[in-house]
Design an enzyme around this catalytic site. Structure first.
Site, PDB file in Angstrom:
ATOM      1  N   GLY A  53       0.807  -1.213   0.000  1.00  0.00           N
ATOM      2  CA  GLY A  53       0.000   0.000   0.000  1.00  0.00           C
ATOM      3  C   GLY A  53       0.837   1.257   0.000  1.00  0.00           C
ATOM      4  O   GLY A  53       0.502   2.250   0.657  1.00  0.00           O
ATOM      5  N   ALA A  54       1.919   1.259  -0.781  1.00  0.00           N
ATOM      6  CA  ALA A  54       2.877   2.365  -0.747  1.00  0.00           C
ATOM      7  C   ALA A  54       2.572   3.461  -1.751  1.00  0.00           C
ATOM      8  O   ALA A  54       3.391   4.352  -1.951  1.00  0.00           O
ATOM      9  CB  ALA A  54       4.293   1.827  -0.994  1.00  0.00           C
ATOM     10  N   ASN A  55       1.406   3.431  -2.372  1.00  0.00           N
ATOM     11  CA  ASN A  55       1.117   4.434  -3.393  1.00  0.00           C
ATOM     12  C   ASN A  55       0.672   5.765  -2.799  1.00  0.00           C
ATOM     13  O   ASN A  55       0.688   6.791  -3.489  1.00  0.00           O
ATOM     14  CB  ASN A  55       0.042   3.921  -4.356  1.00  0.00           C
ATOM     15  N   GLY A  86      -0.361   8.047   1.269  1.00  0.00           N
ATOM     16  CA  GLY A  86      -0.506   8.075   2.708  1.00  0.00           C
ATOM     17  C   GLY A  86       0.684   7.544   3.476  1.00  0.00           C
ATOM     18  O   GLY A  86       1.845   7.783   3.135  1.00  0.00           O
ATOM     19  N   GLY A 100       1.863   4.526   3.827  1.00  0.00           N
ATOM     20  CA  GLY A 100       2.731   3.607   3.096  1.00  0.00           C
ATOM     21  C   GLY A 100       3.724   4.347   2.226  1.00  0.00           C
ATOM     22  O   GLY A 100       4.912   3.987   2.176  1.00  0.00           O
ATOM     23  N   TYR A 136     -14.100  -3.645  10.362  1.00  0.00           N
ATOM     24  CA  TYR A 136     -12.778  -3.007  10.264  1.00  0.00           C
ATOM     25  C   TYR A 136     -12.004  -3.191  11.569  1.00  0.00           C
ATOM     26  O   TYR A 136     -10.828  -3.581  11.555  1.00  0.00           O
ATOM     27  CB  TYR A 136     -12.930  -1.522   9.958  1.00  0.00           C
TER      28      TYR A 136
END
Length: 328
Positions: free
Chosen positions: A21-23, A25, A27, A188
């Protein structure tokens, strides 16, 4: 860890890192700061367009960065296996840091490609499978760490033995049996509770095997990121989204602040196994040890969650020495 900030990150030259999830925020900030300190970083992202854009941005902000994008959809176990198998071209043996960061928040009811409730399937099961498949590299790398990003909201979603009593095949591990009974925020919270239970049980099993790999967890406090907005947008301009917007303006810290707990857990010397690191106040600020719900350190519950996760993903960890593998 008083007033810890990115200036305290040790030199990462020669270290290999995967950040899910590094795209955007937390990450993205995590990947950027590790690359800034010399690490070779894989940006593991579901969306190819956004992943490529993030890579371009990182290379602009850190011209010396050694980084690349690899496609990874944690909601599809075949994608997780393909990603793990494809890492040989990045580094055939070692992996110093695995940052299990990617996640989805408060989505309307839906299922993963393999039939699991989406939030639990993505936030926990996908990362469980990924960690197991990358275990041989972690065991072979001195000083390796696994950092899994949880949330302070984990305390709203207790996982106990009753939640796992009927786990078979594609059962709904969140404890919510159908779309009709689905509560998105509780789902969640339970996925984030599972992240902490996973960290606890992984730490126990690594210690029993005599491994030096450290498994720790982190949380961002109250951070304004795309994760919040994406979850709320899925069902229109709701009261929850309006409340988030107000909180983001008045309370939330930016992603740069939210990433500090993860970066600290990943790089601070002498990090203890099964640590849980986040903002000192709980919401924002410098990282420090965080309070966690008591059920997230119960061995019996961790064992049941582990067994259920193995059954559902088909990934079984083996911890014996450098030749260990995840069977699937």
């Amino acid at each position: 860890m008083t007033r810890w900030n990115t200036s305290h990150i040790p030199d990462q030259t020669g270290r290999s890192v995967v950040v899910t999830g590094a795209n955007s925020g937390i990450g993205y900030v995590t990947a950027r700061e590790l690359a800034r300190r010399g690490a070779r970083v894989v940006l593991a992202c579901r969306n190819e367009t956004r992943g490529a854009a993030a890579l371009d941005r990182l290379r602009t902000e850190v011209p010396t960065a050694e980084a690349e994008f690899r496609k990874l959809d944690l909601a599809d176990l075949s994608s997780v296996r393909d990603f793990a198998a494809g890492l040989d071209s990045f580094d055939a043996e070692r992996l110093d840091l695995l940052i299990n960061n990617a996640g989805v928040m408060a989505l309307p009811y839906r299922t993963t490609a393999d039939g699991f409730e989406m939030q639990f399937g993505t936030n926990h099961l996908g990362h469980f499978a990924l960690t197991g498949l990358l275990l041989p590299r972690l065991l072979a790398t001195p000083g390796a760490r696994v950092v899994t990003v949880s949330s302070m909201m984990h305390a709203l979603g207790r996982l106990d033995l009753a939640d796992l009593s009927d786990v078979t095949g594609h059962a709904d591990l969140s404890g919510l049996s159908s779309e009709r009974t689905y509560r998105r925020w509780i789902a969640y919270a339970r996925s984030k509770s599972a992240n902490l239970l996973f960290t606890h049980e992984l730490s126990r099993r690594l210690a029993a095997a005599g491994s030096g790999v450290v498994a720790a967890a982190s949380h961002p406090g109250y951070a304004a990121t795309n994760l919040q907005a994406a979850g709320a947008r899925m069902e229109g301009r709701s009261s929850a989204e309006r409340f988030m917007d107000l909180g983001n303006r008045l309370v939330a810290q930016p992603a740069d602040g939210g990433a500090l707990g993860t970066l600290c857990a990943a790089t601070a010397p002498h990090m203890r196994p099964d640590s849980f690191v986040g903002p000192r106040s709980g919401l924002r600020g410098a990282p420090a040890p965080s309070i966690r719900a008591p059920w997230t350190t119960k061995d019996a519950v961790g064992e049941r969650l582990w067994a259920a996760s193995e059954e559902c993903t088909g990934v079984r960890y083996a911890f014996e020495g450098r030749g260990a593998s995840a069977l699937h």
